[in-house]
Motif scaffolding. Structure first.
Motif, mmCIF file in Angstrom:
data_model
loop_
_atom_site.group_PDB
_atom_site.id
_atom_site.type_symbol
_atom_site.label_atom_id
_atom_site.label_comp_id
_atom_site.label_asym_id
_atom_site.label_seq_id
_atom_site.Cartn_x
_atom_site.Cartn_y
_atom_site.Cartn_z
ATOM 1 N N LYS A 204 0.839 -1.204 0.000
ATOM 2 C CA LYS A 204 0.000 0.000 0.000
ATOM 3 C C LYS A 204 0.872 1.252 0.000
ATOM 4 C CE LYS A 204 -4.093 2.012 1.877
ATOM 5 N NZ LYS A 204 -5.402 1.721 2.387
ATOM 6 N N LEU A 205 1.951 1.242 0.775
ATOM 7 C CA LEU A 205 2.846 2.401 0.815
ATOM 8 C C LEU A 205 3.512 2.638 -0.538
ATOM 9 C CD1 LEU A 205 4.566 1.997 4.297
ATOM 10 C CD2 LEU A 205 3.151 3.917 3.552
ATOM 11 N N GLU A 206 3.789 1.571 -1.255
ATOM 12 C CA GLU A 206 4.445 1.694 -2.551
ATOM 13 C C GLU A 206 3.479 2.077 -3.668
ATOM 14 O OE1 GLU A 206 6.310 -2.120 -2.859
ATOM 15 O OE2 GLU A 206 7.983 -1.533 -1.565
ATOM 16 N N SER A 207 2.192 2.016 -3.379
ATOM 17 C CA SER A 207 1.182 2.348 -4.384
ATOM 18 C C SER A 207 1.148 3.851 -4.622
ATOM 19 C CB SER A 207 -0.198 1.876 -3.905
ATOM 20 O OG SER A 207 -1.215 2.402 -4.727
ATOM 21 N N ASN A 208 0.975 4.230 -5.869
ATOM 22 C CA ASN A 208 0.881 5.649 -6.207
ATOM 23 C C ASN A 208 -0.470 6.239 -5.826
ATOM 24 O OD1 ASN A 208 3.464 5.740 -7.302
ATOM 25 N ND2 ASN A 208 2.752 5.138 -9.325
ATOM 26 N N ASP A 209 -1.440 5.391 -5.512
ATOM 27 C CA ASP A 209 -2.780 5.860 -5.167
ATOM 28 C C ASP A 209 -2.939 6.204 -3.689
ATOM 29 O OD1 ASP A 209 -3.506 5.417 -7.801
ATOM 30 O OD2 ASP A 209 -4.206 3.376 -7.399
ATOM 31 N N THR A 210 -1.924 5.943 -2.881
ATOM 32 C CA THR A 210 -2.004 6.167 -1.443
ATOM 33 C C THR A 210 -1.779 7.641 -1.129
ATOM 34 O OG1 THR A 210 -1.149 3.941 -1.080
ATOM 35 C CG2 THR A 210 -1.102 5.431 0.787
ATOM 36 N N THR A 211 -2.718 8.203 -0.356
ATOM 37 C CA THR A 211 -2.583 9.611 0.033
ATOM 38 C C THR A 211 -1.532 9.745 1.133
ATOM 39 O OG1 THR A 211 -4.252 9.509 1.773
ATOM 40 C CG2 THR A 211 -5.032 10.008 -0.468
ATOM 41 N N LEU A 212 -1.135 10.965 1.393
ATOM 42 C CA LEU A 212 -0.157 11.226 2.446
ATOM 43 C C LEU A 212 -0.692 10.777 3.803
ATOM 44 C CD1 LEU A 212 2.600 12.378 3.096
ATOM 45 C CD2 LEU A 212 1.551 14.629 3.346
ATOM 46 N N GLU A 213 -1.968 11.059 4.068
ATOM 47 C CA GLU A 213 -2.576 10.664 5.339
ATOM 48 C C GLU A 213 -2.606 9.142 5.479
ATOM 49 O OE1 GLU A 213 -4.055 12.909 3.254
ATOM 50 O OE2 GLU A 213 -3.768 14.728 4.435
ATOM 51 N N GLU A 214 -2.932 8.450 4.380
ATOM 52 C CA GLU A 214 -2.938 6.990 4.403
ATOM 53 C C GLU A 214 -1.527 6.454 4.622
ATOM 54 O OE1 GLU A 214 -6.618 5.771 1.436
ATOM 55 O OE2 GLU A 214 -4.706 6.395 0.550
ATOM 56 N N SER A 215 -0.557 7.119 4.017
ATOM 57 C CA SER A 215 0.836 6.711 4.182
ATOM 58 C C SER A 215 1.269 6.821 5.637
ATOM 59 C CB SER A 215 1.761 7.564 3.312
ATOM 60 O OG SER A 215 1.522 7.325 1.955
ATOM 61 N N PHE A 216 0.908 7.915 6.290
ATOM 62 C CA PHE A 216 1.253 8.077 7.708
ATOM 63 C C PHE A 216 0.574 7.013 8.560
ATOM 64 C CE2 PHE A 216 2.227 12.725 6.836
ATOM 65 C CZ PHE A 216 3.583 12.577 7.005
ATOM 66 N N ALA A 217 -0.699 6.722 8.266
ATOM 67 C CA ALA A 217 -1.429 5.697 9.016
ATOM 68 C C ALA A 217 -0.789 4.322 8.796
ATOM 69 C CB ALA A 217 -2.899 5.679 8.609
ATOM 70 N N CYS A 218 -0.412 4.029 7.561
ATOM 71 C CA CYS A 218 0.251 2.754 7.249
ATOM 72 C C CYS A 218 1.595 2.662 7.955
ATOM 73 C CB CYS A 218 0.446 2.606 5.743
ATOM 74 S SG CYS A 218 -1.050 2.246 4.827
ATOM 75 N N TYR A 219 2.339 3.755 7.943
ATOM 76 C CA TYR A 219 3.641 3.776 8.602
ATOM 77 C C TYR A 219 3.486 3.494 10.096
ATOM 78 C CZ TYR A 219 8.091 5.444 10.419
ATOM 79 O OH TYR A 219 9.295 5.526 11.083
ATOM 80 N N GLU A 220 2.524 4.159 10.715
ATOM 81 C CA GLU A 220 2.289 3.959 12.151
ATOM 82 C C GLU A 220 1.891 2.506 12.435
ATOM 83 O OE1 GLU A 220 -0.262 5.867 15.846
ATOM 84 O OE2 GLU A 220 -0.799 6.399 13.800
ATOM 85 N N ALA A 221 0.981 1.963 11.644
ATOM 86 C CA ALA A 221 0.555 0.577 11.837
ATOM 87 C C ALA A 221 1.727 -0.374 11.631
ATOM 88 C CB ALA A 221 -0.589 0.249 10.879
ATOM 89 N N GLY A 222 2.529 -0.106 10.613
ATOM 90 C CA GLY A 222 3.685 -0.944 10.344
ATOM 91 C C GLY A 222 4.705 -0.918 11.463
ATOM 92 N N MET A 223 4.956 0.252 12.017
ATOM 93 C CA MET A 223 5.916 0.357 13.114
ATOM 94 C C MET A 223 5.421 -0.396 14.353
ATOM 95 S SD MET A 223 8.511 1.720 11.848
ATOM 96 C CE MET A 223 9.474 1.813 13.335
ATOM 97 N N LYS A 224 4.123 -0.351 14.605
ATOM 98 C CA LYS A 224 3.562 -1.104 15.734
ATOM 99 C C LYS A 224 3.738 -2.600 15.512
ATOM 100 C CE LYS A 224 0.176 2.328 17.191
ATOM 101 N NZ LYS A 224 -1.254 2.661 17.310
ATOM 102 N N LEU A 225 3.526 -3.044 14.271
ATOM 103 C CA LEU A 225 3.704 -4.459 13.950
ATOM 104 C C LEU A 225 5.168 -4.874 14.088
ATOM 105 C CD1 LEU A 225 1.347 -4.842 10.858
ATOM 106 C CD2 LEU A 225 1.032 -5.865 13.117
#
Length: 67
Positions: free
Chosen positions: A18-39
């Motif tokens: 999802k992070l590598e997708s060009n369709d991901t917004t900045l807000e989605e990227s931050f949410a993905c990053y946070e979720a990934g770091m927790k994992l």
């Protein structure tokens, strides 16, 4: 229920896609990053627990051999 290490890696893979997708917004990227770091943190803690258990088991085996 706690996820296995394998399940955690699979979820991290989905987040990376999802992070590598060009369709991901900045807000989605931050949410993905946070979720990934927790994992990553949770997975690291699980691996640490397993390593400590292995050390204890190896230590017990070595002590039995010396007796």
């Amino acid at each position: 229920m706690d996820k296995s290490i394998e399940e955690t890696f699979e979820e991290l893979d989905r987040i990376m896609e999802k992070l590598e997708s060009n369709d991901t917004t900045l807000e989605e990227s931050f949410a993905c990053y946070e979720a990934g770091m927790k994992l990553v943190k949770a997975c690291g803690e699980k691996i640490d627990r397993v390593e400590k258990q292995m050390i204890v088991l190896q230590g017990g085996t070595e002590e039995d051999g010396d007796a």
